[in-house]
Design a protein around this motif. Sequence first.
Motif, PDB file in Angstrom:
ATOM      1  N   ALA A   1      64.303   3.051  25.491  1.00 18.28           N
ATOM      2  CA  ALA A   1      62.876   3.376  25.466  1.00 18.28           C
ATOM      3  C   ALA A   1      62.097   2.334  26.264  1.00 18.28           C
ATOM      4  CB  ALA A   1      62.368   3.443  24.031  1.00 18.28           C
ATOM      5  N   ASP A   2      62.489   1.063  26.121  1.00 14.97           N
ATOM      6  CA  ASP A   2      61.846   0.007  26.899  1.00 14.97           C
ATOM      7  C   ASP A   2      62.072   0.227  28.394  1.00 14.97           C
ATOM      8  OD1 ASP A   2      60.900  -1.182  24.620  1.00 14.97           O
ATOM      9  OD2 ASP A   2      62.484  -2.713  24.522  1.00 14.97           O
ATOM     10  N   ASP A   3      63.281   0.664  28.756  1.00 11.96           N
ATOM     11  CA  ASP A   3      63.574   0.935  30.162  1.00 11.96           C
ATOM     12  C   ASP A   3      62.680   2.051  30.688  1.00 11.96           C
ATOM     13  OD1 ASP A   3      65.503  -1.023  30.183  1.00 11.96           O
ATOM     14  OD2 ASP A   3      67.201   0.368  29.979  1.00 11.96           O
ATOM     15  N   ASP A   4      62.477   3.094  29.866  1.00 17.53           N
ATOM     16  CA  ASP A   4      61.582   4.173  30.273  1.00 17.53           C
ATOM     17  C   ASP A   4      60.158   3.655  30.459  1.00 17.53           C
ATOM     18  OD1 ASP A   4      63.668   5.961  30.234  1.00 17.53           O
ATOM     19  OD2 ASP A   4      63.192   6.758  28.239  1.00 17.53           O
ATOM     20  N   ASP A   5      59.722   2.787  29.528  1.00 17.60           N
ATOM     21  CA  ASP A   5      58.390   2.194  29.637  1.00 17.60           C
ATOM     22  C   ASP A   5      58.279   1.347  30.901  1.00 17.60           C
ATOM     23  OD1 ASP A   5      57.626   3.404  27.279  1.00 17.60           O
ATOM     24  OD2 ASP A   5      57.922   1.593  26.051  1.00 17.60           O
ATOM     25  N   GLU A   6      59.334   0.572  31.165  1.00 18.14           N
ATOM     26  CA  GLU A   6      59.334  -0.274  32.353  1.00 18.14           C
ATOM     27  C   GLU A   6      59.319   0.576  33.615  1.00 18.14           C
ATOM     28  OE1 GLU A   6      62.517  -3.107  32.245  1.00 18.14           O
ATOM     29  OE2 GLU A   6      61.886  -3.910  30.318  1.00 18.14           O
ATOM     30  N   ASP A   7      60.096   1.668  33.624  1.00 17.32           N
ATOM     31  CA  ASP A   7      60.104   2.555  34.786  1.00 17.32           C
ATOM     32  C   ASP A   7      58.731   3.166  35.002  1.00 17.32           C
ATOM     33  OD1 ASP A   7      62.766   2.037  35.272  1.00 17.32           O
ATOM     34  OD2 ASP A   7      63.499   3.875  34.310  1.00 17.32           O
ATOM     35  N   GLY A   8      58.105   3.599  33.914  1.00 20.21           N
ATOM     36  CA  GLY A   8      56.764   4.166  34.018  1.00 20.21           C
ATOM     37  C   GLY A   8      55.765   3.144  34.514  1.00 20.21           C
ATOM     38  N   GLU A   9      55.900   1.927  34.021  1.00 17.50           N
ATOM     39  CA  GLU A   9      55.002   0.853  34.451  1.00 17.50           C
ATOM     40  C   GLU A   9      55.231   0.517  35.920  1.00 17.50           C
ATOM     41  OE1 GLU A   9      54.263  -3.793  33.335  1.00 17.50           O
ATOM     42  OE2 GLU A   9      54.720  -2.410  31.689  1.00 17.50           O
ATOM     43  N   LEU A  10      56.498   0.493  36.340  1.00 14.13           N
ATOM     44  CA  LEU A  10      56.807   0.232  37.743  1.00 14.13           C
ATOM     45  C   LEU A  10      56.251   1.330  38.643  1.00 14.13           C
ATOM     46  CD1 LEU A  10      60.474  -1.103  37.543  1.00 14.13           C
ATOM     47  CD2 LEU A  10      58.425  -2.384  38.136  1.00 14.13           C
ATOM     48  N   GLN A  11      56.355   2.573  38.188  1.00 20.20           N
ATOM     49  CA  GLN A  11      55.809   3.677  38.967  1.00 20.20           C
ATOM     50  C   GLN A  11      54.291   3.560  39.081  1.00 20.20           C
ATOM     51  OE1 GLN A  11      57.306   7.207  37.059  1.00 20.20           O
ATOM     52  NE2 GLN A  11      59.106   7.282  38.384  1.00 20.20           N
ATOM     53  N   GLN A  12      53.640   3.175  37.987  1.00 18.13           N
ATOM     54  CA  GLN A  12      52.191   2.989  38.034  1.00 18.13           C
ATOM     55  C   GLN A  12      51.818   1.873  38.990  1.00 18.13           C
ATOM     56  OE1 GLN A  12      51.054   2.348  33.966  1.00 18.13           O
ATOM     57  NE2 GLN A  12      50.734   4.539  33.566  1.00 18.13           N
ATOM     58  N   GLN A  13      52.565   0.772  38.933  1.00 18.75           N
ATOM     59  CA  GLN A  13      52.299  -0.342  39.838  1.00 18.75           C
ATOM     60  C   GLN A  13      52.538   0.077  41.285  1.00 18.75           C
ATOM     61  OE1 GLN A  13      54.808  -3.506  38.459  1.00 18.75           O
ATOM     62  NE2 GLN A  13      53.432  -4.078  36.796  1.00 18.75           N
ATOM     63  N   GLN A  14      53.592   0.850  41.504  1.00 20.22           N
ATOM     64  CA  GLN A  14      53.904   1.328  42.847  1.00 20.22           C
ATOM     65  C   GLN A  14      52.793   2.241  43.365  1.00 20.22           C
ATOM     66  OE1 GLN A  14      57.466   3.679  42.980  1.00 20.22           O
ATOM     67  NE2 GLN A  14      57.606   3.599  45.189  1.00 20.22           N
ATOM     68  N   GLN A  15      52.327   3.172  42.537  1.00 27.98           N
ATOM     69  CA  GLN A  15      51.250   4.070  42.939  1.00 27.98           C
ATOM     70  C   GLN A  15      49.965   3.293  43.238  1.00 27.98           C
ATOM     71  OE1 GLN A  15      51.445   7.301  43.646  1.00 27.98           O
ATOM     72  NE2 GLN A  15      53.639   7.148  43.261  1.00 27.98           N
ATOM     73  N   GLN A  16      49.688   2.288  42.416  1.00 30.26           N
ATOM     74  CA  GLN A  16      48.499   1.468  42.644  1.00 30.26           C
ATOM     75  C   GLN A  16      48.629   0.702  43.958  1.00 30.26           C
ATOM     76  OE1 GLN A  16      47.678  -1.464  39.643  1.00 30.26           O
ATOM     77  NE2 GLN A  16      45.642  -1.885  40.424  1.00 30.26           N
ATOM     78  N   TRP A  17      49.803   0.153  44.238  1.00 32.38           N
ATOM     79  CA  TRP A  17      50.033  -0.578  45.482  1.00 32.38           C
ATOM     80  C   TRP A  17      49.840   0.344  46.680  1.00 32.38           C
ATOM     81  CZ3 TRP A  17      53.583  -0.125  49.469  1.00 32.38           C
ATOM     82  CH2 TRP A  17      53.598  -1.176  50.378  1.00 32.38           C
ATOM     83  N   ILE A  18      50.373   1.561  46.585  1.00 31.53           N
ATOM     84  CA  ILE A  18      50.237   2.525  47.674  1.00 31.53           C
ATOM     85  C   ILE A  18      48.764   2.859  47.890  1.00 31.53           C
ATOM     86  CG2 ILE A  18      50.693   4.931  48.335  1.00 31.53           C
ATOM     87  CD1 ILE A  18      53.437   4.594  46.900  1.00 31.53           C
ATOM     88  N   ARG A  19      48.061   3.135  46.800  1.00 27.88           N
ATOM     89  CA  ARG A  19      46.646   3.498  46.880  1.00 27.88           C
ATOM     90  C   ARG A  19      45.834   2.360  47.511  1.00 27.88           C
ATOM     91  NH1 ARG A  19      46.589   5.409  42.220  1.00 27.88           N
ATOM     92  NH2 ARG A  19      46.089   3.520  41.099  1.00 27.88           N
ATOM     93  N   LEU A  20      46.052   1.138  47.063  1.00 27.97           N
ATOM     94  CA  LEU A  20      45.312  -0.007  47.594  1.00 27.97           C
ATOM     95  C   LEU A  20      45.666  -0.268  49.056  1.00 27.97           C
ATOM     96  CD1 LEU A  20      45.492  -2.432  44.530  1.00 27.97           C
ATOM     97  CD2 LEU A  20      43.506  -1.143  45.342  1.00 27.97           C
TER      98      LEU A  20
END
Length: 132
Positions: free
Chosen positions: A24-43
Amino acid sequence: DAARHGESSEEGEQGGGEAQPQAADDDDEDGELQQQQQQWIRLTLQRLASDLQQKHPSVPERRSRLRQWQRMYHPDKNPSREDEVKPIFEWVQKKWDEEFKREKAESSDKCEGAAAEAGQGAGAGAEAGAGG
């Protein structure tokens, strides 16, 4: 020895019990990484768009900068970061196509106009030559 085996089997059971929360933590980390990645792309896209509009007003400067970004964000140049750079590369390609097509359309309009004028002149000369 039996106590040691008992302890290690208990540790194994505890480790097995923790594996599910870790998943479950891995899923949370993956989701968090995806959010960070999307934010990086957007910025990054915002920064590139701003840079292109404000700092590179002339066509040659914009084209040069776009070529630089094409190399910098090309997925083949960043194989480990392909998911991150691909949307940026696609945006840069879109901007390149817009710039290139605009310039190409302008130059083809000029060429068509010049060809039409040359065609009329050649036609009149050919007719005059045939009649004489």
